[in-house]
Design a protein around this motif. Structure first.
Motif, mmCIF file in Angstrom:
data_model
loop_
_atom_site.group_PDB
_atom_site.id
_atom_site.type_symbol
_atom_site.label_atom_id
_atom_site.label_comp_id
_atom_site.label_asym_id
_atom_site.label_seq_id
_atom_site.Cartn_x
_atom_site.Cartn_y
_atom_site.Cartn_z
ATOM 1 N N THR A 178 0.858 -1.191 0.000
ATOM 2 C CA THR A 178 0.000 0.000 0.000
ATOM 3 C C THR A 178 0.885 1.228 0.000
ATOM 4 O O THR A 178 1.966 1.236 0.591
ATOM 5 C CB THR A 178 -0.920 0.018 1.235
ATOM 6 O OG1 THR A 178 -0.100 -0.055 2.395
ATOM 7 C CG2 THR A 178 -1.887 -1.154 1.216
ATOM 8 N N MET A 179 0.425 2.248 -0.722
ATOM 9 C CA MET A 179 1.207 3.493 -0.840
ATOM 10 C C MET A 179 0.394 4.670 -0.346
ATOM 11 O O MET A 179 -0.819 4.685 -0.509
ATOM 12 C CB MET A 179 1.505 3.778 -2.312
ATOM 13 C CG MET A 179 2.675 3.152 -2.883
ATOM 14 S SD MET A 179 2.908 3.822 -4.525
ATOM 15 C CE MET A 179 3.205 2.315 -5.330
ATOM 16 N N SER A 180 1.088 5.601 0.179
ATOM 17 C CA SER A 180 0.425 6.846 0.551
ATOM 18 C C SER A 180 0.167 7.647 -0.723
ATOM 19 O O SER A 180 0.743 7.373 -1.787
ATOM 20 C CB SER A 180 1.297 7.658 1.508
ATOM 21 O OG SER A 180 2.469 8.096 0.833
ATOM 22 N N ALA A 181 -0.676 8.629 -0.638
ATOM 23 C CA ALA A 181 -1.004 9.471 -1.806
ATOM 24 C C ALA A 181 0.248 10.203 -2.298
ATOM 25 O O ALA A 181 0.478 10.323 -3.516
ATOM 26 C CB ALA A 181 -2.099 10.463 -1.444
ATOM 27 N N ALA A 182 1.083 10.657 -1.387
ATOM 28 C CA ALA A 182 2.302 11.378 -1.772
ATOM 29 C C ALA A 182 3.271 10.443 -2.493
ATOM 30 O O ALA A 182 3.887 10.831 -3.503
ATOM 31 C CB ALA A 182 2.960 11.984 -0.544
ATOM 32 N N ALA A 183 3.397 9.199 -2.029
ATOM 33 C CA ALA A 183 4.294 8.248 -2.675
ATOM 34 C C ALA A 183 3.785 7.899 -4.067
ATOM 35 O O ALA A 183 4.562 7.782 -5.018
ATOM 36 C CB ALA A 183 4.421 6.985 -1.825
ATOM 37 N N LYS A 184 2.479 7.755 -4.187
ATOM 38 C CA LYS A 184 1.892 7.443 -5.492
ATOM 39 C C LYS A 184 2.129 8.595 -6.474
ATOM 40 O O LYS A 184 2.488 8.374 -7.636
ATOM 41 C CB LYS A 184 0.405 7.176 -5.332
ATOM 42 C CG LYS A 184 -0.258 6.685 -6.582
ATOM 43 C CD LYS A 184 -1.702 6.293 -6.329
ATOM 44 C CE LYS A 184 -2.333 5.794 -7.624
ATOM 45 N NZ LYS A 184 -3.718 5.390 -7.425
ATOM 46 N N LYS A 185 1.959 9.827 -6.006
ATOM 47 C CA LYS A 185 2.165 11.010 -6.851
ATOM 48 C C LYS A 185 3.631 11.092 -7.288
ATOM 49 O O LYS A 185 3.932 11.376 -8.455
ATOM 50 C CB LYS A 185 1.752 12.263 -6.078
ATOM 51 C CG LYS A 185 1.790 13.517 -6.882
ATOM 52 C CD LYS A 185 1.281 14.683 -6.066
ATOM 53 C CE LYS A 185 1.360 15.966 -6.875
ATOM 54 N NZ LYS A 185 0.947 17.132 -6.106
ATOM 55 N N SER A 186 4.561 10.801 -6.385
ATOM 56 C CA SER A 186 5.991 10.843 -6.711
ATOM 57 C C SER A 186 6.350 9.757 -7.724
ATOM 58 O O SER A 186 7.131 9.991 -8.655
ATOM 59 C CB SER A 186 6.839 10.657 -5.458
ATOM 60 O OG SER A 186 6.615 11.699 -4.561
ATOM 61 N N LEU A 187 5.764 8.566 -7.577
ATOM 62 C CA LEU A 187 6.022 7.480 -8.512
ATOM 63 C C LEU A 187 5.500 7.821 -9.903
ATOM 64 O O LEU A 187 6.176 7.579 -10.910
ATOM 65 C CB LEU A 187 5.391 6.169 -8.006
ATOM 66 C CG LEU A 187 5.610 4.934 -8.871
ATOM 67 C CD1 LEU A 187 7.107 4.632 -9.010
ATOM 68 C CD2 LEU A 187 4.878 3.741 -8.297
ATOM 69 N N GLU A 188 4.302 8.386 -9.966
ATOM 70 C CA GLU A 188 3.745 8.779 -11.260
ATOM 71 C C GLU A 188 4.612 9.857 -11.916
ATOM 72 O O GLU A 188 4.848 9.839 -13.126
ATOM 73 C CB GLU A 188 2.307 9.263 -11.092
ATOM 74 C CG GLU A 188 1.339 8.130 -10.794
ATOM 75 C CD GLU A 188 -0.056 8.618 -10.436
ATOM 76 O OE1 GLU A 188 -0.262 9.839 -10.269
ATOM 77 O OE2 GLU A 188 -0.931 7.745 -10.303
ATOM 78 N N ALA A 189 5.128 10.795 -11.127
ATOM 79 C CA ALA A 189 5.993 11.850 -11.662
ATOM 80 C C ALA A 189 7.294 11.242 -12.186
ATOM 81 O O ALA A 189 7.796 11.639 -13.247
ATOM 82 C CB ALA A 189 6.284 12.899 -10.594
#
Length: 152
Positions: A124-135
């Motif tokens: 599971t990922m936090s919203a910030a980690a998901k946003k960083s991965l997408e970037a």
């Protein structure tokens, strides 16, 4: 008198009755082994109250022959505890009329089925980690001179 009712003086039992399976097994010469196993099981039930609660769940009488009580335990810790109770077991067995001169204790690990494979863990990922991965993924994509995205 009805034809389905037994006539006086005749047996009400059918001409041939099936023998119980246990009786049939005990009747054949191989039944001695079964008789001995049943006797050992009964002896184990009679000696079990002499053992304290935690130990009684881990020790079982395996044999009695030539004055020896043979016990099986499932770990060395229970073997040591049972060895300390050997005099009490022998006196208890003697009070039941058995010839008990010694107690032999063997350690036998219980058979275990192979462990089932561990289920795959869900990450599971936090919203910030998901946003960083997408970037990071977006930065890896190269852009063609035409302006179209190349998945690369």
């Amino acid at each position: 008198m009805s034809e389905f009712q037994p006539k006086p003086g005749k047996s009400t039992r059918p001409p041939s009755t099936p023998t119980a399976a246990l009786d049939a097994l005990l009747a054949v010469p191989a039944g001695n082994t079964l008789r001995r196993a049943l006797w050992l099981d009964e002896l184990d039930r009679r000696l079990r109250p002499l053992l304290p609660f935690p130990l009684s769940a881990h020790a079982r009488l395996a044999n009695h022959e030539h004055g020896r009580l043979v016990y099986l335990v499932d770990s060395p810790v229970w073997r040591a505890k049972l060895r300390l109770l050997a005099p009490e077991l022998m006196s208890g067995a003697r009070s039941m009329g058995l010839d008990a001169a010694e107690v032999v204790i063997k350690t036998s690990l219980p058979s275990r089925a192979p462990a089932p494979p561990a289920p795959a863990k869900t990450v599971t990922m936090s919203a910030a980690a998901k946003k960083s991965l997408e970037a990071a993924l977006a930065s890896l994509k190269s852009t063609d001179p035409d302006g179209s995205d190349d998945a690369g």
